[in-house]
Structure formats: C-alpha cells, structure tokens
Enzyme design. Structure first.
Site, PDB file in Angstrom:
ATOM      1  N   CYS A  53       0.845  -1.207   0.000  1.00 18.30           N
ATOM      2  CA  CYS A  53       0.000   0.000   0.000  1.00 18.30           C
ATOM      3  C   CYS A  53       0.871   1.245   0.000  1.00 18.30           C
ATOM      4  O   CYS A  53       1.748   1.404   0.854  1.00 18.30           O
ATOM      5  CB  CYS A  53      -0.914  -0.018   1.220  1.00 18.30           C
ATOM      6  SG  CYS A  53      -1.768   1.549   1.493  1.00 18.30           S
ATOM      7  N   CYS A  56       0.476   3.338   3.471  1.00 15.13           N
ATOM      8  CA  CYS A  56       0.864   2.844   4.794  1.00 15.13           C
ATOM      9  C   CYS A  56       2.182   3.484   5.256  1.00 15.13           C
ATOM     10  O   CYS A  56       3.037   3.819   4.431  1.00 15.13           O
ATOM     11  CB  CYS A  56       0.999   1.313   4.777  1.00 15.13           C
ATOM     12  SG  CYS A  56      -0.566   0.426   5.005  1.00 15.13           S
ATOM     13  N   HIS A 116      -4.128   0.606   8.046  1.00 13.14           N
ATOM     14  CA  HIS A 116      -4.650   0.391   6.705  1.00 13.14           C
ATOM     15  C   HIS A 116      -6.164   0.122   6.704  1.00 13.14           C
ATOM     16  O   HIS A 116      -6.845   0.389   5.714  1.00 13.14           O
ATOM     17  CB  HIS A 116      -3.887  -0.811   6.121  1.00 13.14           C
ATOM     18  CG  HIS A 116      -4.178  -1.132   4.706  1.00 13.14           C
ATOM     19  ND1 HIS A 116      -3.703  -0.374   3.652  1.00 13.14           N
ATOM     20  CD2 HIS A 116      -4.886  -2.144   4.141  1.00 13.14           C
ATOM     21  CE1 HIS A 116      -4.107  -0.908   2.506  1.00 13.14           C
ATOM     22  NE2 HIS A 116      -4.824  -1.973   2.778  1.00 13.14           N
ATOM     23  N   ASN A 156     -13.326   9.910  -1.578  1.00 14.17           N
ATOM     24  CA  ASN A 156     -14.044   8.898  -2.343  1.00 14.17           C
ATOM     25  C   ASN A 156     -13.860   7.589  -1.589  1.00 14.17           C
ATOM     26  O   ASN A 156     -12.734   7.192  -1.328  1.00 14.17           O
ATOM     27  CB  ASN A 156     -13.456   8.732  -3.747  1.00 14.17           C
ATOM     28  CG  ASN A 156     -13.527  10.009  -4.558  1.00 14.17           C
ATOM     29  OD1 ASN A 156     -14.422  10.824  -4.364  1.00 14.17           O
ATOM     30  ND2 ASN A 156     -12.578  10.197  -5.456  1.00 14.17           N
ATOM     31  N   SER A 164     -10.071   1.367  -5.006  1.00 18.49           N
ATOM     32  CA  SER A 164      -9.749  -0.020  -4.686  1.00 18.49           C
ATOM     33  C   SER A 164      -8.870  -0.129  -3.444  1.00 18.49           C
ATOM     34  O   SER A 164      -8.869  -1.138  -2.760  1.00 18.49           O
ATOM     35  CB  SER A 164      -9.058  -0.681  -5.876  1.00 18.49           C
ATOM     36  OG  SER A 164      -7.991   0.136  -6.312  1.00 18.49           O
ATOM     37  N   HIS A 167      -7.156   1.899   2.279  1.00 18.31           N
ATOM     38  CA  HIS A 167      -6.508   2.759   3.284  1.00 18.31           C
ATOM     39  C   HIS A 167      -7.244   4.101   3.354  1.00 18.31           C
ATOM     40  O   HIS A 167      -7.341   4.808   2.357  1.00 18.31           O
ATOM     41  CB  HIS A 167      -5.037   2.969   2.930  1.00 18.31           C
ATOM     42  CG  HIS A 167      -4.238   3.431   4.113  1.00 18.31           C
ATOM     43  ND1 HIS A 167      -3.141   2.760   4.582  1.00 18.31           N
ATOM     44  CD2 HIS A 167      -4.423   4.482   4.959  1.00 18.31           C
ATOM     45  CE1 HIS A 167      -2.673   3.377   5.653  1.00 18.31           C
ATOM     46  NE2 HIS A 167      -3.438   4.428   5.895  1.00 18.31           N
ATOM     47  N   HIS A 169      -8.352   7.679   3.444  1.00 13.55           N
ATOM     48  CA  HIS A 169      -7.688   8.941   3.122  1.00 13.55           C
ATOM     49  C   HIS A 169      -8.635   9.854   2.353  1.00 13.55           C
ATOM     50  O   HIS A 169      -9.630   9.389   1.792  1.00 13.55           O
ATOM     51  CB  HIS A 169      -6.444   8.684   2.265  1.00 13.55           C
ATOM     52  CG  HIS A 169      -6.749   8.178   0.886  1.00 13.55           C
ATOM     53  ND1 HIS A 169      -7.134   6.885   0.624  1.00 13.55           N
ATOM     54  CD2 HIS A 169      -6.742   8.812  -0.323  1.00 13.55           C
ATOM     55  CE1 HIS A 169      -7.332   6.730  -0.675  1.00 13.55           C
ATOM     56  NE2 HIS A 169      -7.102   7.881  -1.272  1.00 13.55           N
ATOM     57  N   GLN A 171      -8.593  13.529  -0.344  1.00 16.88           N
ATOM     58  CA  GLN A 171      -7.744  14.285  -1.254  1.00 16.88           C
ATOM     59  C   GLN A 171      -8.052  15.765  -1.136  1.00 16.88           C
ATOM     60  O   GLN A 171      -9.167  16.150  -0.767  1.00 16.88           O
ATOM     61  CB  GLN A 171      -7.967  13.811  -2.691  1.00 16.88           C
ATOM     62  CG  GLN A 171      -7.602  12.340  -2.864  1.00 16.88           C
ATOM     63  CD  GLN A 171      -7.791  11.901  -4.305  1.00 16.88           C
ATOM     64  OE1 GLN A 171      -7.082  12.359  -5.190  1.00 16.88           O
ATOM     65  NE2 GLN A 171      -8.750  11.025  -4.530  1.00 16.88           N
TER      66      GLN A 171
END
Ligand SMILES: [Zn+2]
Ligand SMILES: [Zn+2]
Length: 349
Positions: A53, A56, A116, A156, A164, A167, A169, A171
C-alpha cells in the site's frame, strides 16, 4: 387522462436552493417499505498494514518517496496530481471560439490513520476531531497561497466510486479556479442575502428544524439531515449550526460537536447494511479568491451511490442527458431509516 399523464402526476418537483435547480422526486409511494435488507457478501478481512500500500507508514510511493512512520493524520503532496505546479505555463492556442488556460494548483493526500483498515466510521471521536483540525490547517495553509482560489477537500470511499485501496484517506485540490458547484452555491447564497437580508443556509436549517422528519442527529453546535431537496437516496448534509464560511472558521467547541455528528452519521451509514458504506464526501467551503463570503455556510455533503446494498443509483437520461436529478426515493423515509439505526458501529458492537 392517459397512462403517461397519470404517471407524471405522481411526480413532485422540489427546488434545490443551493444548486438553483429542480430535483424530481419520482418515488413510487405504493412500494413496500424497506425491510432491513443486508448485503450478503463475505466481508473481506483487511490487514492493519499492507506492504504493497502506497499510503501505509514507511512504505515507498510510486514516485520513490517514502512515507514517514506517521502515527496520526498524515498529509503529503500527491505524486500524480490532476493539478500541479508542474503544469506548462502556456498551453497551445486553440482554434476559433475555444479558449484555454494553464491548470495551476496543489494536490495533496491526507491519510486518516496509520492503520490500513481503520475507516473514518471506525475511528475514535478523538481521531475524527484530529482530522477536522487537519482540514482546518490545510484549508488555511493552501487558501492563503495567492494562486489558490479554492480548496476542495473530498473523500471517495469504496469500490462503487472507483476506489480499490481501502486505506482511509481524502484528497485536497487547491486550484486556481473555483469548482462549479461551489461557485453556484456562493452565488445563490449572495443573491438570497441581497434579496432578503437572510442567510440561505440558515433558512434551510430553519425549515429542517421546523419539519423535523429529515433530521438524522444533532447536538449543540452541529446537525445532520437529508435535505428536502436531496438528490441521492442517502444524501446527508453535516453542518455547523452557526454560519461559518469554512471548516477553518469553526471554534474549538464547534470542532468537537461537528466531529461527533459526522462520526455518528458514518456509523449509521455502515450500520445500514452492515457493510462499509461507499460515498463521495466533499467539503463545501467558501472560495479563497479574496471575495466576501460571509454568507457562505460550510457543510459536508455525502453523495452515496447506492440505493440498496447491490443497487447503484445510475446517472442516466435525466441526470446526464438533461442535467436534473430524478430521485427514486423520498428524503423523509430515508432519513427515518438512518435515524433509527444504532450509534455504535456493528463491528464494535
Ligand atoms: Zn495502507
Ligand atoms: Zn453544498
């Protein structure tokens, strides 16, 4: 009366005062009510660390840069920005009536948690508060940049919206232009103030408080509701009760209450079908172009793509073809569903 006329006769048009457009509510009210359907999928077990990832702690990103061994929220400049300082200064001149300009801005990623597999819905209240203060810092920091006219922060979440990597997060796009929905909301708010002397979003809050049926939850300083004009089945707005143009303008007490209501909504979303609930979650904040936005009322809008566990709201003829939403559900009913759900996450129950 023809069949078609009878059909249209059951439709209702509701005015969306922030977007200045009609929303068509075409719910078939004779449909059976929702009966507690849950998704029968085997929930994937996601590890709390994934060596592949790029988000991570300690892992290398595509650019070769390495993430810090971070322990809280972690912000870095996006390696693949849609806007970036590296844009060519002068794009080629197009022909005829067409025009263009360079796209300038800064794109960042904010990881919510070093783990994660800890989504925002499963975060502690303190962790959600930390994220809200991270948003405050980023909005102020990026918004103060002279070339930045708007800061769009969004998450999103879920494969239904094309994500996909689980993790958690969000933007951040700090751009030289103001995104269209924000521009429309700011214009509508200003016009309403000029015409009535009142703040548009406060009038929305007053109407929701008067009706009560679409309120999901609230505390002293914050509220969550599906607005009367909601376009998606579970389109929840989360807002402070006082008008603040941006997340950065929230007082410390408002941050605490806002984080609490936001977390309550996220938990209810996951509890709805006992699955991680997919959504697009933009923060609608005042532009940072130097204008007067005292009438702009910061809020989060959730745009969840699912109507039912395996049923996407497809954007088709009315939405893509015509530009207005046709909603197959009634906000009052969907709000009642969410309101009735427990405030403890099903995986923590
Ligand atoms: Zn990860
Ligand atoms: Zn909005």
């Amino acid at each position: 009366m023809t069949e078609q006329h009878q059909f249209l006769g059951r439709w209702e048009e509701r005015w969306h005062p922030l977007r200045e457009e009609w929303v068509i509510v075409a719910a078939h009210r004779q449909n059976r009510p929702w009966i507690g359907e849950t998704l029968t999928h085997a929930e994937k077990t996601i590890p709390d660390y994934d060596p592949t990832c790029y988000l991570c702690p300690g892992n290398a990103r595509v650019s070769g840069k390495q993430n810090d061994a971070y322990t809280g929220t972690y912000v870095f400049d996006n390696d693949h920005p849609c806007v970036g300082d590296g844009a060519p200064t002068e794009p080629p001149t197009p022909t005829g009536i067409y025009r263009n300009r360079p796209a300038n801005g800064i794109a960042r990623v904010a990881c919510y948690n070093p783990k994660h597999n800890i989504t925002l819905a499963e975060s502690t209240l303190q962790e959600v508060q930390n994220l809200v203060t991270t948003w405050q810092r980023e909005y102020t920091d990026l918004g103060n940049h002279p070339a930045v006219n708007h800061v769009l922060i969004f998450e999103n979440k879920g494969e239904a919206v094309g994500v996909s990597n689980p993790h958690p997060h969000c933007q951040i796009y700090a751009t030289n232009f103001v995104f269209k929905t924000i521009e429309t909301e700011a214009r509508a708010s200003q016009r309403h103030f000029n015409e009535t002397g009142r703040i548009l979003f406060q009038e929305i809050l007053a109407a929701e408080a008067q009706d009560q049926r679409r309120i999901i939850c609230e505390n002293e300083h914050a509220i969550a509701f599906i607005p009367y004009f909601g376009r998606y089945a579970y389109e929840v707005f989360v807002a402070p009760k006082q008008t603040r143009p941006s997340v950065a303008a929230l007082t410390d007490a408002e941050v605490v209450d806002f984080a609490a209501v936001l977390r309550q909504v996220l938990i209810k979303f996951d509890n709805l079908w006992q699955m991680p609930f997919p959504y697009v979650m933009p923060l609608h904040q005042a532009p940072t172009d130097g204008g007067d936005y005292r009438n702009f009322h910061f809020h989060i809008e959730f745009h969840p793509p699912l109507r039912k566990p395996n049923l996407l709201k497809y954007l088709a003829g009315p939405e893509i073809g015509g530009g207005n939403f046709l909603s197959d559900t009634v906000p009052e009913e969907k709000a009642a569903e969410l309101r009735a759900l427990p405030d403890r996450h099903y995986r923590r129950a």
